[in-house]
Design an enzyme around this catalytic site. Structure first.
Site, short mmCIF file in Angstrom:
data_model
loop_
_atom_site.label_atom_id
_atom_site.label_comp_id
_atom_site.label_asym_id
_atom_site.label_seq_id
_atom_site.Cartn_x
_atom_site.Cartn_y
_atom_site.Cartn_z
N VAL A 14 -2.41 -0.02 26.65
CA VAL A 14 -1.81 -0.94 27.64
C VAL A 14 -0.30 -0.71 27.74
CG1 VAL A 14 -1.56 -3.34 28.34
CG2 VAL A 14 -3.63 -2.62 27.15
N ALA A 33 10.88 -8.97 42.54
CA ALA A 33 11.48 -9.77 41.45
C ALA A 33 12.90 -10.24 41.79
CB ALA A 33 11.50 -8.95 40.17
N ALA A 43 9.15 0.06 20.65
CA ALA A 43 8.84 0.21 19.22
C ALA A 43 7.39 0.62 19.07
CB ALA A 43 9.07 -1.11 18.49
N VAL A 132 -6.60 -12.49 29.52
CA VAL A 132 -7.94 -12.86 29.97
C VAL A 132 -8.32 -12.04 31.20
CG1 VAL A 132 -9.46 -14.72 30.73
CG2 VAL A 132 -7.61 -15.22 29.13
N GLY A 134 -8.25 -8.88 31.92
CA GLY A 134 -7.42 -7.73 32.27
C GLY A 134 -6.63 -7.90 33.55
N ILE A 136 -7.46 -9.11 36.47
CA ILE A 136 -7.76 -10.23 37.38
C ILE A 136 -6.74 -11.35 37.14
CG2 ILE A 136 -9.48 -11.92 38.11
CD1 ILE A 136 -11.64 -10.16 36.83
N LYS A 205 -10.99 -15.33 24.87
CA LYS A 205 -10.62 -15.52 26.28
C LYS A 205 -11.14 -16.86 26.81
CE LYS A 205 -10.67 -10.53 26.98
NZ LYS A 205 -11.56 -9.40 27.26
#
Ligand code: NDP
Ligand code: HSE
Length: 440
Positions: A14, A33, A43, A132, A134, A136, A205
Protein backbone atom coordinates in the site's frame (compact mmCIF):
# COMPACT_ATOMS: atom_id res chain seq x y z
CA UNK A 1 0.58 28.08 0.08
CA UNK A 2 3.53 25.81 0.95
CA UNK A 3 2.97 22.07 0.32
CA UNK A 4 1.92 20.02 3.33
CA UNK A 5 4.70 17.62 4.34
CA UNK A 6 4.01 13.94 4.77
CA UNK A 7 6.05 11.15 6.35
CA UNK A 8 5.33 7.60 5.18
CA UNK A 9 5.88 4.68 7.55
CA UNK A 10 6.19 1.42 5.57
CA UNK A 11 6.57 1.35 1.81
CA UNK A 12 5.24 -2.14 1.12
CA UNK A 13 2.21 -2.92 -1.05
CA UNK A 14 0.00 0.00 0.00
CA UNK A 15 2.88 2.37 0.77
CA UNK A 16 4.34 1.96 -2.72
CA UNK A 17 0.87 2.37 -4.25
CA UNK A 18 0.37 5.57 -2.28
CA UNK A 19 3.75 6.97 -3.30
CA UNK A 20 3.09 6.22 -6.98
CA UNK A 21 -0.50 7.48 -7.19
CA UNK A 22 0.37 10.68 -5.32
CA UNK A 23 3.18 11.31 -7.75
CA UNK A 24 1.20 10.41 -10.87
CA UNK A 25 -1.86 12.51 -10.00
CA UNK A 26 0.00 15.28 -8.21
CA UNK A 27 -1.52 18.10 -10.26
CA UNK A 28 -5.14 16.95 -9.92
CA UNK A 29 -4.65 16.29 -6.22
CA UNK A 30 -3.14 19.74 -5.63
CA UNK A 31 -6.04 21.37 -7.47
CA UNK A 32 -8.44 19.54 -5.18
CA UNK A 33 -6.54 19.97 -1.91
CA UNK A 34 -5.71 23.62 -2.44
CA UNK A 35 -2.00 23.03 -1.82
CA UNK A 36 0.64 20.48 -2.68
CA UNK A 37 0.96 17.23 -0.73
CA UNK A 38 4.55 15.98 -0.62
CA UNK A 39 5.97 12.80 0.86
CA UNK A 40 9.28 14.11 2.11
CA UNK A 41 10.34 11.19 4.36
CA UNK A 42 9.88 7.44 4.11
CA UNK A 43 10.72 4.93 6.83
CA UNK A 44 11.06 1.25 6.00
CA UNK A 45 13.14 -1.60 7.36
CA UNK A 46 14.27 -2.36 3.84
CA UNK A 47 15.91 0.96 3.00
CA UNK A 48 17.45 -0.33 -0.19
CA UNK A 49 14.06 -1.23 -1.68
CA UNK A 50 12.58 2.01 -0.32
CA UNK A 51 15.30 4.04 -2.08
CA UNK A 52 14.62 2.20 -5.33
CA UNK A 53 10.89 2.86 -5.06
CA UNK A 54 11.28 6.53 -4.19
CA UNK A 55 14.05 7.15 -6.70
CA UNK A 56 15.88 9.75 -4.62
CA UNK A 57 12.79 11.95 -4.34
CA UNK A 58 12.64 11.92 -0.55
CA UNK A 59 14.68 11.06 2.51
CA UNK A 60 14.68 7.36 3.37
CA UNK A 61 15.33 6.15 6.92
CA UNK A 62 15.11 2.80 8.67
CA UNK A 63 14.00 4.21 12.03
CA UNK A 64 10.35 5.29 11.85
CA UNK A 65 10.81 7.36 15.03
CA UNK A 66 12.83 9.83 12.98
CA UNK A 67 9.71 10.51 10.94
CA UNK A 68 7.19 10.84 13.76
CA UNK A 69 9.57 13.11 15.70
CA UNK A 70 10.57 15.27 12.75
CA UNK A 71 9.43 18.87 13.27
CA UNK A 72 8.72 19.49 9.57
CA UNK A 73 6.31 16.58 9.10
CA UNK A 74 2.61 17.59 9.24
CA UNK A 75 0.96 14.24 8.45
CA UNK A 76 2.18 10.72 9.22
CA UNK A 77 0.86 7.84 7.09
CA UNK A 78 1.13 4.54 8.96
CA UNK A 79 1.27 1.60 6.54
CA UNK A 80 3.33 -0.85 8.57
CA UNK A 81 0.39 -2.84 9.92
CA UNK A 82 -0.17 -4.80 13.13
CA UNK A 83 -0.63 -3.46 16.64
CA UNK A 84 2.91 -3.50 17.98
CA UNK A 85 5.28 -0.85 16.66
CA UNK A 86 2.45 0.69 14.61
CA UNK A 87 0.55 1.60 17.78
CA UNK A 88 3.60 3.22 19.41
CA UNK A 89 4.34 5.22 16.29
CA UNK A 90 0.76 6.42 15.82
CA UNK A 91 0.53 7.52 19.46
CA UNK A 92 3.91 9.26 19.24
CA UNK A 93 2.87 11.07 16.06
CA UNK A 94 -0.33 12.23 17.74
CA UNK A 95 1.57 13.33 20.85
CA UNK A 96 3.85 15.34 18.55
CA UNK A 97 0.80 17.13 17.12
CA UNK A 98 0.81 15.37 13.76
CA UNK A 99 -2.26 14.23 11.86
CA UNK A 100 -2.33 10.53 11.07
CA UNK A 101 -3.62 8.51 8.14
CA UNK A 102 -3.72 4.75 8.56
CA UNK A 103 -5.05 1.71 6.70
CA UNK A 104 -4.53 -0.40 9.80
CA UNK A 105 -7.92 -1.86 10.73
CA UNK A 106 -6.35 -4.30 13.21
CA UNK A 107 -4.90 -1.38 15.15
CA UNK A 108 -8.08 0.72 15.10
CA UNK A 109 -10.46 -2.12 15.95
CA UNK A 110 -8.37 -3.10 18.98
CA UNK A 111 -6.85 0.21 20.15
CA UNK A 112 -9.02 2.77 18.34
CA UNK A 113 -10.68 4.10 21.50
CA UNK A 114 -7.30 5.03 22.99
CA UNK A 115 -6.02 6.43 19.70
CA UNK A 116 -9.08 8.61 19.00
CA UNK A 117 -9.08 9.91 22.58
CA UNK A 118 -5.42 10.89 22.24
CA UNK A 119 -6.13 12.55 18.88
CA UNK A 120 -9.06 14.47 20.28
CA UNK A 121 -7.01 15.68 23.24
CA UNK A 122 -4.27 16.87 20.85
CA UNK A 123 -6.71 18.39 18.33
CA UNK A 124 -5.34 16.31 15.46
CA UNK A 125 -7.10 14.15 12.90
CA UNK A 126 -6.79 10.39 12.49
CA UNK A 127 -8.18 9.33 9.14
CA UNK A 128 -8.75 5.71 8.13
CA UNK A 129 -10.76 5.41 4.93
CA UNK A 130 -8.44 2.65 3.67
CA UNK A 131 -9.02 0.54 6.78
CA UNK A 132 -12.40 -0.73 5.55
CA UNK A 133 -13.09 -2.09 2.07
CA UNK A 134 -9.91 -0.72 0.48
CA UNK A 135 -10.77 1.73 -2.28
CA UNK A 136 -14.50 1.99 -1.52
CA UNK A 137 -15.26 5.28 0.28
CA UNK A 138 -17.46 3.52 2.82
CA UNK A 139 -16.18 5.44 5.85
CA UNK A 140 -17.03 8.73 4.14
CA UNK A 141 -20.45 7.38 3.18
CA UNK A 142 -21.27 6.18 6.71
CA UNK A 143 -19.81 9.19 8.49
CA UNK A 144 -21.00 11.96 6.19
CA UNK A 145 -23.17 10.88 3.25
CA UNK A 146 -25.67 8.98 5.41
CA UNK A 147 -25.54 11.30 8.40
CA UNK A 148 -29.31 12.03 8.25
CA UNK A 149 -30.15 8.38 8.81
CA UNK A 150 -30.66 6.07 11.69
CA UNK A 151 -28.60 3.23 10.31
CA UNK A 152 -30.38 -0.08 10.82
CA UNK A 153 -27.90 -2.58 9.47
CA UNK A 154 -24.76 -3.08 7.46
CA UNK A 155 -23.77 -6.28 5.67
CA UNK A 156 -20.57 -6.42 3.72
CA UNK A 157 -18.16 -8.56 1.78
CA UNK A 158 -15.21 -6.82 3.35
CA UNK A 159 -12.36 -9.24 2.91
CA UNK A 160 -11.00 -9.52 -0.61
CA UNK A 161 -8.83 -12.55 0.10
CA UNK A 162 -11.68 -14.79 1.27
CA UNK A 163 -14.03 -13.59 -1.46
CA UNK A 164 -11.28 -14.31 -3.98
CA UNK A 165 -10.75 -17.80 -2.52
CA UNK A 166 -14.49 -18.61 -2.52
CA UNK A 167 -14.85 -17.36 -6.12
CA UNK A 168 -11.84 -19.33 -7.38
CA UNK A 169 -13.03 -22.48 -5.62
CA UNK A 170 -16.53 -22.15 -7.07
CA UNK A 171 -15.66 -21.00 -10.60
CA UNK A 172 -12.38 -22.74 -11.33
CA UNK A 173 -12.56 -25.62 -8.90
CA UNK A 174 -9.23 -24.49 -7.37
CA UNK A 175 -8.15 -25.93 -4.06
CA UNK A 176 -8.32 -23.66 -1.02
CA UNK A 177 -4.51 -23.55 -0.60
CA UNK A 178 -3.86 -22.73 -4.26
CA UNK A 179 -6.40 -19.88 -4.22
CA UNK A 180 -4.90 -18.52 -0.99
CA UNK A 181 -1.39 -18.52 -2.46
CA UNK A 182 -2.67 -16.59 -5.47
CA UNK A 183 -4.35 -14.01 -3.20
CA UNK A 184 -1.03 -13.61 -1.36
CA UNK A 185 0.85 -13.20 -4.64
CA UNK A 186 -1.58 -10.47 -5.70
CA UNK A 187 -0.98 -8.54 -2.47
CA UNK A 188 -4.53 -8.94 -1.07
CA UNK A 189 -3.72 -11.04 1.96
CA UNK A 190 -2.61 -9.74 5.36
CA UNK A 191 0.96 -10.36 6.52
CA UNK A 192 -0.59 -13.19 8.55
CA UNK A 193 -3.22 -14.69 6.20
CA UNK A 194 -5.00 -16.45 9.06
CA UNK A 195 -6.42 -12.99 9.76
CA UNK A 196 -8.17 -13.23 6.39
CA UNK A 197 -9.28 -16.85 6.29
CA UNK A 198 -10.39 -17.01 9.92
CA UNK A 199 -12.55 -13.90 9.54
CA UNK A 200 -10.49 -11.72 11.89
CA UNK A 201 -9.72 -9.05 9.29
CA UNK A 202 -13.41 -8.82 8.35
CA UNK A 203 -14.29 -8.57 12.05
CA UNK A 204 -11.83 -5.69 12.47
CA UNK A 205 -13.58 -3.88 9.62
CA UNK A 206 -17.09 -4.72 10.86
CA UNK A 207 -16.09 -3.38 14.30
CA UNK A 208 -15.01 -0.06 12.78
CA UNK A 209 -18.18 0.24 10.70
CA UNK A 210 -20.38 -0.57 13.71
CA UNK A 211 -18.70 2.17 15.74
CA UNK A 212 -19.34 4.77 13.05
CA UNK A 213 -22.83 3.58 12.17
CA UNK A 214 -24.19 3.35 15.71
CA UNK A 215 -22.02 5.76 17.70
CA UNK A 216 -20.53 3.07 19.95
CA UNK A 217 -16.91 2.46 21.00
CA UNK A 218 -14.75 -0.06 19.14
CA UNK A 219 -15.48 -3.49 20.68
CA UNK A 220 -13.64 -6.02 18.56
CA UNK A 221 -13.35 -8.42 21.49
CA UNK A 222 -17.15 -8.80 21.51
CA UNK A 223 -17.49 -9.58 17.79
CA UNK A 224 -18.42 -13.13 16.78
CA UNK A 225 -15.83 -14.39 14.31
CA UNK A 226 -16.04 -17.45 12.08
CA UNK A 227 -13.91 -17.83 8.94
CA UNK A 228 -14.09 -19.97 5.83
CA UNK A 229 -11.61 -22.71 6.75
CA UNK A 230 -14.28 -25.22 7.78
CA UNK A 231 -16.63 -24.45 4.91
CA UNK A 232 -17.21 -27.54 2.77
CA UNK A 233 -17.58 -27.64 -1.02
CA UNK A 234 -20.74 -29.77 -0.59
CA UNK A 235 -22.50 -26.88 1.14
CA UNK A 236 -21.48 -24.42 -1.58
CA UNK A 237 -23.08 -26.81 -4.12
CA UNK A 238 -26.27 -27.46 -2.12
CA UNK A 239 -26.66 -23.73 -1.48
CA UNK A 240 -26.50 -23.13 -5.23
CA UNK A 241 -29.15 -25.78 -5.86
CA UNK A 242 -31.40 -23.87 -3.49
CA UNK A 243 -30.67 -20.51 -5.19
CA UNK A 244 -28.09 -19.13 -2.74
CA UNK A 245 -24.40 -18.18 -2.76
CA UNK A 246 -22.15 -18.46 0.26
CA UNK A 247 -20.13 -15.35 1.12
CA UNK A 248 -18.12 -14.34 4.17
CA UNK A 249 -20.22 -11.45 5.48
CA UNK A 250 -19.46 -8.87 8.13
CA UNK A 251 -22.74 -7.86 9.76
CA UNK A 252 -23.54 -5.02 12.15
CA UNK A 253 -27.19 -4.67 13.00
CA UNK A 254 -29.47 -2.99 15.48
CA UNK A 255 -31.68 -5.50 17.28
CA UNK A 256 -34.16 -5.60 20.13
CA UNK A 257 -34.15 -8.39 22.67
CA UNK A 258 -36.73 -8.33 25.48
CA UNK A 259 -37.38 -4.66 24.79
CA UNK A 260 -33.70 -3.73 25.11
CA UNK A 261 -31.67 -2.39 22.21
CA UNK A 262 -28.49 -4.24 21.31
CA UNK A 263 -26.09 -4.56 18.42
CA UNK A 264 -25.35 -7.73 16.49
CA UNK A 265 -21.71 -7.75 15.43
CA UNK A 266 -20.74 -10.89 13.59
CA UNK A 267 -18.63 -12.34 10.79
CA UNK A 268 -19.36 -15.75 9.31
CA UNK A 269 -20.02 -17.59 6.06
CA UNK A 270 -23.55 -16.66 5.03
CA UNK A 271 -26.04 -17.88 2.45
CA UNK A 272 -27.39 -14.96 0.38
CA UNK A 273 -30.10 -15.28 -2.31
CA UNK A 274 -28.25 -15.40 -5.64
CA UNK A 275 -30.53 -12.71 -7.09
CA UNK A 276 -29.12 -10.08 -4.70
CA UNK A 277 -26.46 -7.88 -6.30
CA UNK A 278 -24.12 -8.51 -3.39
CA UNK A 279 -24.28 -12.28 -3.98
CA UNK A 280 -22.65 -11.67 -7.36
CA UNK A 281 -19.61 -9.83 -6.05
CA UNK A 282 -16.69 -11.97 -7.16
CA UNK A 283 -12.91 -12.14 -6.82
CA UNK A 284 -11.18 -9.65 -4.55
CA UNK A 285 -14.03 -7.16 -4.99
CA UNK A 286 -15.78 -5.88 -1.88
CA UNK A 287 -19.33 -4.63 -1.45
CA UNK A 288 -21.11 -3.11 1.51
CA UNK A 289 -24.87 -2.85 1.87
CA UNK A 290 -26.03 -0.18 4.29
CA UNK A 291 -29.65 0.20 5.31
CA UNK A 292 -30.68 3.59 6.63
CA UNK A 293 -34.20 4.43 7.78
CA UNK A 294 -34.54 7.37 5.38
CA UNK A 295 -32.55 6.27 2.38
CA UNK A 296 -33.36 2.54 2.47
CA UNK A 297 -30.70 0.17 1.16
CA UNK A 298 -27.56 1.56 -0.48
CA UNK A 299 -24.79 -0.55 -1.99
CA UNK A 300 -21.10 0.36 -2.29
CA UNK A 301 -18.93 -1.76 -4.55
CA UNK A 302 -15.28 -1.73 -5.60
CA UNK A 303 -11.80 -3.09 -5.08
CA UNK A 304 -11.28 -3.92 -1.44
CA UNK A 305 -7.56 -4.59 -1.54
CA UNK A 306 -4.40 -4.10 -3.58
CA UNK A 307 -1.82 -1.35 -3.91
CA UNK A 308 -3.54 1.40 -5.88
CA UNK A 309 -7.18 0.86 -4.84
CA UNK A 310 -6.07 1.16 -1.22
CA UNK A 311 -3.81 4.10 -2.08
CA UNK A 312 -6.88 5.82 -3.50
CA UNK A 313 -8.44 5.80 -0.01
CA UNK A 314 -5.20 6.78 1.75
CA UNK A 315 -4.79 9.80 -0.52
CA UNK A 316 -8.44 10.81 -0.12
CA UNK A 317 -7.68 11.07 3.60
CA UNK A 318 -4.54 13.11 2.89
CA UNK A 319 -6.63 15.56 0.86
CA UNK A 320 -9.31 15.77 3.58
CA UNK A 321 -6.71 16.50 6.22
CA UNK A 322 -4.95 19.06 4.02
CA UNK A 323 -8.23 20.90 3.45
CA UNK A 324 -9.12 20.89 7.15
CA UNK A 325 -5.66 21.24 8.72
CA UNK A 326 -6.18 24.91 9.54
CA UNK A 327 -9.82 24.50 10.67
CA UNK A 328 -10.74 24.75 14.33
CA UNK A 329 -10.72 21.14 15.67
CA UNK A 330 -14.25 21.67 17.05
CA UNK A 331 -15.52 22.20 13.52
CA UNK A 332 -14.08 19.10 11.96
CA UNK A 333 -16.06 15.94 11.23
CA UNK A 334 -15.86 13.75 14.38
CA UNK A 335 -13.54 10.76 13.98
CA UNK A 336 -16.32 8.27 14.61
CA UNK A 337 -19.17 10.29 13.05
CA UNK A 338 -20.84 11.07 16.39
CA UNK A 339 -19.60 13.79 18.75
CA UNK A 340 -17.29 12.14 21.31
CA UNK A 341 -19.62 13.08 24.20
CA UNK A 342 -22.62 11.62 22.34
CA UNK A 343 -21.41 8.03 22.04
CA UNK A 344 -23.68 5.36 23.55
CA UNK A 345 -23.03 2.14 25.39
CA UNK A 346 -25.59 0.02 23.52
CA UNK A 347 -24.36 -3.52 24.23
CA UNK A 348 -23.07 -5.96 21.65
CA UNK A 349 -25.41 -8.95 21.89
CA UNK A 350 -24.04 -12.41 22.69
CA UNK A 351 -24.35 -14.76 19.72
CA UNK A 352 -27.08 -16.79 21.46
CA UNK A 353 -29.37 -13.72 21.21
CA UNK A 354 -28.94 -12.90 17.53
CA UNK A 355 -31.77 -13.59 15.09
CA UNK A 356 -31.27 -14.97 11.60
CA UNK A 357 -32.28 -17.82 9.29
CA UNK A 358 -30.33 -21.05 8.92
CA UNK A 359 -29.14 -23.64 6.45
CA UNK A 360 -28.88 -27.06 8.10
CA UNK A 361 -27.32 -30.12 6.49
CA UNK A 362 -27.40 -33.51 8.09
CA UNK A 363 -26.35 -36.96 6.97
CA UNK A 364 -29.11 -39.43 7.86
CA UNK A 365 -30.08 -43.06 7.58
CA UNK A 366 -32.43 -43.48 4.62
CA UNK A 367 -35.31 -44.86 6.73
CA UNK A 368 -39.02 -44.00 7.05
CA UNK A 369 -39.77 -41.38 9.73
CA UNK A 370 -36.32 -39.74 9.80
CA UNK A 371 -37.51 -36.55 8.18
CA UNK A 372 -40.58 -36.49 10.43
CA UNK A 373 -38.35 -36.75 13.53
CA UNK A 374 -36.20 -33.85 12.37
CA UNK A 375 -39.09 -31.60 11.40
CA UNK A 376 -40.87 -32.36 14.69
CA UNK A 377 -37.85 -31.09 16.62
CA UNK A 378 -37.99 -27.84 14.62
CA UNK A 379 -41.77 -27.53 15.06
CA UNK A 380 -41.47 -28.09 18.82
CA UNK A 381 -38.98 -25.21 18.93
CA UNK A 382 -41.34 -23.02 16.85
CA UNK A 383 -38.78 -22.88 14.05
CA UNK A 384 -40.52 -22.79 10.72
CA UNK A 385 -39.10 -24.40 7.60
CA UNK A 386 -38.64 -22.35 4.43
CA UNK A 387 -37.28 -24.98 2.02
CA UNK A 388 -35.94 -28.51 2.02
CA UNK A 389 -33.72 -30.67 -0.16
CA UNK A 390 -33.52 -34.42 0.22
CA UNK A 391 -30.89 -36.18 -1.86
CA UNK A 392 -31.24 -39.69 -3.24
CA UNK A 393 -28.75 -42.05 -1.57
CA UNK A 394 -25.82 -42.85 -3.83
CA UNK A 395 -25.83 -46.28 -5.52
CA UNK A 396 -25.44 -48.97 -2.85
CA UNK A 397 -25.56 -46.40 0.03
CA UNK A 398 -28.05 -46.50 2.89
CA UNK A 399 -27.43 -42.94 4.07
CA UNK A 400 -28.18 -39.62 2.46
CA UNK A 401 -28.13 -35.83 2.99
CA UNK A 402 -31.05 -33.68 4.05
CA UNK A 403 -30.79 -29.91 3.75
CA UNK A 404 -33.26 -27.61 5.49
CA UNK A 405 -33.57 -23.84 5.26
CA UNK A 406 -35.35 -22.29 8.21
CA UNK A 407 -37.10 -18.99 8.69
CA UNK A 408 -35.69 -16.59 11.27
CA UNK A 409 -35.15 -17.72 14.83
CA UNK A 410 -32.79 -16.93 17.67
CA UNK A 411 -29.40 -18.65 17.59
CA UNK A 412 -30.00 -20.29 20.98
CA UNK A 413 -33.16 -21.99 19.59
CA UNK A 414 -31.37 -23.48 16.62
CA UNK A 415 -28.43 -24.61 18.76
CA UNK A 416 -30.83 -26.44 21.09
CA UNK A 417 -32.70 -27.99 18.15
CA UNK A 418 -29.46 -29.16 16.55
CA UNK A 419 -28.41 -30.84 19.80
CA UNK A 420 -31.68 -32.81 19.73
CA UNK A 421 -31.21 -33.74 16.06
CA UNK A 422 -27.67 -34.95 16.69
CA UNK A 423 -29.01 -37.15 19.51
CA UNK A 424 -31.29 -39.02 17.07
CA UNK A 425 -29.91 -42.46 16.25
CA UNK A 426 -30.75 -41.88 12.57
CA UNK A 427 -28.67 -38.68 12.27
CA UNK A 428 -25.04 -39.51 11.49
CA UNK A 429 -22.35 -37.15 12.81
CA UNK A 430 -22.68 -33.41 13.21
CA UNK A 431 -25.39 -31.19 11.75
CA UNK A 432 -23.79 -28.47 9.61
CA UNK A 433 -25.21 -25.03 10.36
CA UNK A 434 -24.64 -21.97 8.15
CA UNK A 435 -26.47 -18.71 8.76
CA UNK A 436 -28.65 -17.25 6.03
CA UNK A 437 -29.54 -13.60 5.44
CA UNK A 438 -32.20 -12.52 2.96
CA UNK A 439 -30.79 -8.93 2.95
CA UNK A 440 -34.09 -7.64 1.69
P1 NDP B 1 3.28 -4.78 3.57
O1 NDP B 1 3.75 -5.87 4.43
O2 NDP B 1 3.32 -4.95 2.10
O3 NDP B 1 4.07 -3.43 3.92
C1 NDP B 1 4.49 -3.09 5.21
C2 NDP B 1 5.82 -2.39 5.09
O4 NDP B 1 6.19 -1.88 6.35
C3 NDP B 1 6.95 -3.31 4.60
O5 NDP B 1 7.68 -2.68 3.59
C4 NDP B 1 7.77 -3.51 5.87
O6 NDP B 1 9.13 -3.71 5.62
C5 NDP B 1 7.58 -2.19 6.55
N1 NDP B 1 7.87 -2.23 7.98
C6 NDP B 1 7.66 -3.23 8.85
N2 NDP B 1 8.06 -2.87 10.09
C7 NDP B 1 8.55 -1.62 9.99
C8 NDP B 1 9.11 -0.70 10.91
N3 NDP B 1 9.27 -1.00 12.19
N4 NDP B 1 9.51 0.50 10.46
C9 NDP B 1 9.37 0.83 9.15
N5 NDP B 1 8.82 0.00 8.23
C10 NDP B 1 8.41 -1.21 8.64
O7 NDP B 1 1.80 -4.44 4.05
P2 NDP B 1 0.62 -3.78 3.20
O8 NDP B 1 1.09 -2.62 2.45
O9 NDP B 1 -0.13 -4.83 2.51
O10 NDP B 1 -0.34 -3.30 4.40
C11 NDP B 1 -0.06 -2.15 5.15
C12 NDP B 1 -1.29 -1.82 5.99
O11 NDP B 1 -2.39 -1.59 5.13
C13 NDP B 1 -1.72 -2.95 6.92
O12 NDP B 1 -2.24 -2.38 8.10
C14 NDP B 1 -2.84 -3.64 6.14
O13 NDP B 1 -3.76 -4.29 6.96
C15 NDP B 1 -3.46 -2.44 5.47
N6 NDP B 1 -4.21 -2.73 4.27
C16 NDP B 1 -3.65 -3.47 3.27
C17 NDP B 1 -4.33 -3.67 2.10
C18 NDP B 1 -3.75 -4.48 0.98
O14 NDP B 1 -4.44 -4.65 -0.04
N7 NDP B 1 -2.52 -4.95 1.07
C19 NDP B 1 -5.66 -3.11 1.88
C20 NDP B 1 -6.15 -2.33 2.99
C21 NDP B 1 -5.44 -2.15 4.14
P3 NDP B 1 9.67 -5.22 5.42
O15 NDP B 1 8.95 -5.74 4.22
O16 NDP B 1 11.13 -5.04 5.21
O17 NDP B 1 9.31 -5.95 6.67
N1 HSE C 1 -6.32 -8.63 3.56
C1 HSE C 1 -7.35 -7.69 3.27
C2 HSE C 1 -8.34 -8.31 2.31
C3 HSE C 1 -6.76 -6.45 2.66
O1 HSE C 1 -8.08 -9.37 1.77
O2 HSE C 1 -9.42 -7.74 2.13
C4 HSE C 1 -7.73 -5.33 2.55
O3 HSE C 1 -8.09 -4.85 3.80
Amino acid sequence: MKPIKVGLLGIGTVGAGTFNVLKRNQQEITRRAGRGIEITMVADLNTERARELTNGECEVVSDANLVVNHPDIDIVIELIGGYGIAKDLVLKAIANGKHVVTANKALLATHGNEIFKAAQDQGVMVAFEAAVAGGIPIIKALREGLTANRIEWIAGIINGTTNFILSEMRDKGLDFDVALKEAQRLGYAEADPTFDIEGIDAAHKATIMAAIAFGIPMQFEKAYVEGITTLQATDILYAEELGYRIKLLGIAKRAHVNGQEGIELRVHPTLIPEKRLIANVEGAMNAVLVHGDAVGATLYYGKGAGAEPTASAVIADLVDITRLATADPEHRVPHLAFQPDAMTDTPILPMSEITTSYYLRMHVADLPGVLADVTRILADASISIDAMLQKEPAEGESQTDIVILTHQTQEKNIVAAIAKMEALSTVVGKVIKIRLEELS
